[in-house]
Scaffold this motif. Sequence first.
Motif, short mmCIF file in Angstrom:
data_model
loop_
_atom_site.label_atom_id
_atom_site.label_comp_id
_atom_site.label_asym_id
_atom_site.label_seq_id
_atom_site.Cartn_x
_atom_site.Cartn_y
_atom_site.Cartn_z
N ALA A 1 0.82 -1.21 0.00
CA ALA A 1 0.00 0.00 0.00
C ALA A 1 0.85 1.26 0.00
CB ALA A 1 -0.94 0.01 1.21
N ASP A 2 2.18 1.13 0.24
CA ASP A 2 3.10 2.26 0.21
C ASP A 2 3.90 2.32 -1.10
OD1 ASP A 2 2.54 3.52 2.56
OD2 ASP A 2 3.92 2.32 3.75
N PHE A 3 3.59 1.43 -2.05
CA PHE A 3 4.31 1.45 -3.33
C PHE A 3 4.09 2.78 -4.05
CE2 PHE A 3 4.41 -3.42 -4.35
CZ PHE A 3 5.41 -3.58 -3.41
N THR A 4 5.11 3.18 -4.80
CA THR A 4 4.99 4.34 -5.69
C THR A 4 5.40 3.90 -7.09
OG1 THR A 4 7.29 5.07 -5.40
CG2 THR A 4 5.67 5.85 -3.78
N THR A 5 5.19 4.77 -8.07
CA THR A 5 5.56 4.44 -9.44
C THR A 5 7.08 4.35 -9.60
OG1 THR A 5 5.41 6.78 -10.01
CG2 THR A 5 3.49 5.41 -10.46
N GLY A 6 7.81 4.80 -8.60
CA GLY A 6 9.26 4.71 -8.66
C GLY A 6 9.81 3.48 -7.94
N ALA A 7 8.94 2.56 -7.53
CA ALA A 7 9.37 1.37 -6.79
C ALA A 7 10.31 0.52 -7.64
CB ALA A 7 8.15 0.55 -6.38
N ASP A 8 11.46 0.15 -7.05
CA ASP A 8 12.41 -0.69 -7.78
C ASP A 8 12.08 -2.17 -7.55
OD1 ASP A 8 13.26 -1.15 -5.19
OD2 ASP A 8 15.14 -0.05 -5.40
N VAL A 9 12.84 -3.04 -8.20
CA VAL A 9 12.57 -4.48 -8.11
C VAL A 9 12.67 -4.98 -6.68
CG1 VAL A 9 13.40 -6.76 -8.80
CG2 VAL A 9 13.25 -4.95 -10.50
N ALA A 10 13.67 -4.54 -5.94
CA ALA A 10 13.87 -4.99 -4.56
C ALA A 10 12.67 -4.64 -3.69
CB ALA A 10 15.14 -4.39 -3.98
N THR A 11 12.13 -3.43 -3.89
CA THR A 11 10.97 -2.99 -3.11
C THR A 11 9.76 -3.87 -3.38
OG1 THR A 11 11.78 -0.72 -3.17
CG2 THR A 11 9.45 -1.04 -2.63
N ILE A 12 9.59 -4.26 -4.64
CA ILE A 12 8.45 -5.08 -5.03
C ILE A 12 8.62 -6.53 -4.58
CG2 ILE A 12 7.16 -5.98 -7.03
CD1 ILE A 12 7.92 -3.32 -8.45
N VAL A 13 9.85 -7.02 -4.64
CA VAL A 13 10.12 -8.42 -4.30
C VAL A 13 10.00 -8.69 -2.80
CG1 VAL A 13 11.98 -10.15 -4.18
CG2 VAL A 13 11.51 -8.97 -6.33
N LEU A 14 10.40 -7.72 -1.96
CA LEU A 14 10.44 -7.96 -0.51
C LEU A 14 9.11 -8.45 0.07
CD1 LEU A 14 12.03 -7.93 2.11
CD2 LEU A 14 11.46 -5.49 2.37
N PRO A 15 7.98 -7.77 -0.18
CA PRO A 15 6.72 -8.32 0.38
C PRO A 15 6.34 -9.66 -0.23
CG PRO A 15 6.31 -6.38 -0.99
CD PRO A 15 7.78 -6.46 -0.78
N GLN A 16 6.72 -9.89 -1.50
CA GLN A 16 6.46 -11.20 -2.10
C GLN A 16 7.20 -12.29 -1.35
OE1 GLN A 16 3.70 -10.17 -4.32
NE2 GLN A 16 4.52 -12.06 -5.13
N LEU A 17 8.46 -12.02 -1.01
CA LEU A 17 9.29 -12.98 -0.29
C LEU A 17 8.72 -13.25 1.10
CD1 LEU A 17 11.95 -14.62 -0.22
CD2 LEU A 17 13.05 -12.58 0.73
N LEU A 18 8.38 -12.17 1.83
CA LEU A 18 7.87 -12.33 3.18
C LEU A 18 6.51 -13.04 3.21
CD1 LEU A 18 8.79 -8.84 4.71
CD2 LEU A 18 10.00 -11.01 4.99
N GLN A 19 5.72 -12.85 2.14
CA GLN A 19 4.40 -13.47 2.11
C GLN A 19 4.47 -14.99 2.07
OE1 GLN A 19 1.57 -12.65 -1.23
NE2 GLN A 19 0.39 -11.62 0.35
#
Length: 515
Positions: free
Chosen positions: A356-374
């Motif tokens: 919910a804190d993502f922005t259009t400038g989110a890099d791959v690491a930012t996107i991957v982290l919640p995927q990993l934790l999930q």
Amino acid sequence: MSDDGHTLQPLYGGARVLATIALSVATFMNVLDSTIANVSIPAISGDLGVSTSQGTWVITSFGVANAIAVPLTGWLALRFGQVRLFLWSTLAFVLASLACGLAHSLETLISFRVLQGAVAGPMIPMSQALLLACFPREKSAMALALWSMTTLVAPVLGPILGGWLSDNYSWPWIFWINVPVGLLAAWLSARVLRGRESPTRRLPIDSVGLTLLMLWVGALQVMLDKGKELDWFASGEIVALAIVAVVGFIAFLIWELTEEHPIVDLSLFARRNFWTGVLAISLGFGVFFGSVVLMPLWLQQFMGYTATLAGLVTAPIGILALLLSPIVGRTLPHLDPRPIASFAFVVFASTACMRADFTTGADVATIVLPQLLQGAAMATFFIPLTALTLSGLPPARIPAAAGLSNFVRITAGAFGASLAPTLWDDRAKLHHAQLSEHLSLFDTSTREALQGLHASGLDAQQALALLERQLNVQAYMLAANDVFLLSAVLFVLLIGVVWLARPVRGGINIGGGEH
């Protein structure tokens, strides 16, 4: 202990390993097939000379047939035997997959997909029931852990494998890949499960119940699949489908609750832990599956990711799920499953808040982290809630319970997959309107942005089009944030559902009789 007093002894050593591999491979193939065709629809549509919207019936036809067949598992297992039903379903799935790849028209492909979905229905609940019978009662949680690992990884790998096969070979291979895998699973199962057939009973066919089931489930599935495309209840077709689904469902409930030999054993819902577990796992899966659908759409449409890259970025969800599932399976027999499932919902909510804190400038690491934790949530979600749902049931009722619980979960997933993109679009329109209020030729920042675009060589029309595109990207980003935040709230509320269940003391008891 079955209804006639027959008891199956657990398997040990190599026999149990082979049984686990065979049943898991069949489950993996089945679950994989529910998502592998999604990214291949453009290739299939182009090759068969139909529109993409027509091509989506390749997915819809499988889903409708599968949803109807899953809750019939209990009746079919009693009528034909658990091992026999599993083997027939697996071999029929192989033949249907072969036929799908050989189809040369959309009508033929849809016909074979209907057959494929129908015969696939009993495979998942039967693999669950047979695997539980292969393990000692005290290790039933480990059996569920091993079974869950395949159901967690397959949906993630499906789109990746489907895209790779379509890009590098041709779309028929997304179906033909099932042939060697299915034959191996059937051969291993036949060898290791020989002599472990369950007792059968010649039950009368509840033709009225079956007809009503096909009517309301078919109408509901088509409504969910086509709702967004037809603008939901603005369409007369969707309204008609909704009426058929509701009336058919009410008639189905009345008939099944009064029928002497119902096609679906609804009496299972009289058990508190069954309905509580089914409610928690289904609603949780529906909310989770909404984000599974939404993430690749957002990445591809507004972040510039290719289908393959979007699949790879979302794939890490399987890492912790695979690593933690065996640990959960070993510890669950000694613990109350409710705190473990509650932990899963806390992690689900936390990762949704991160998105919910993502922005259009989110890099791959930012996107991957919640995927990993999930992945940690996945491992602590499916296993304890499935164990809670099946706890205390005798072996003879497990196929019916597994079939019914999987049916409700799959239906909830269909709701999530349909409603999440719709909510996303609606919120995007709202944010687009709000952002547009700040765009005006009288606004200094707007004039400066247009002047900058003109200076880069764009004419007035091109500059306005680019500005509109940027506005759209921001609107859909804010809308995605809204959907993820709502998901977080729903996950927190579902913790309360888990605690409606009775405590299971002394570990999970599956196949140990009623209590």
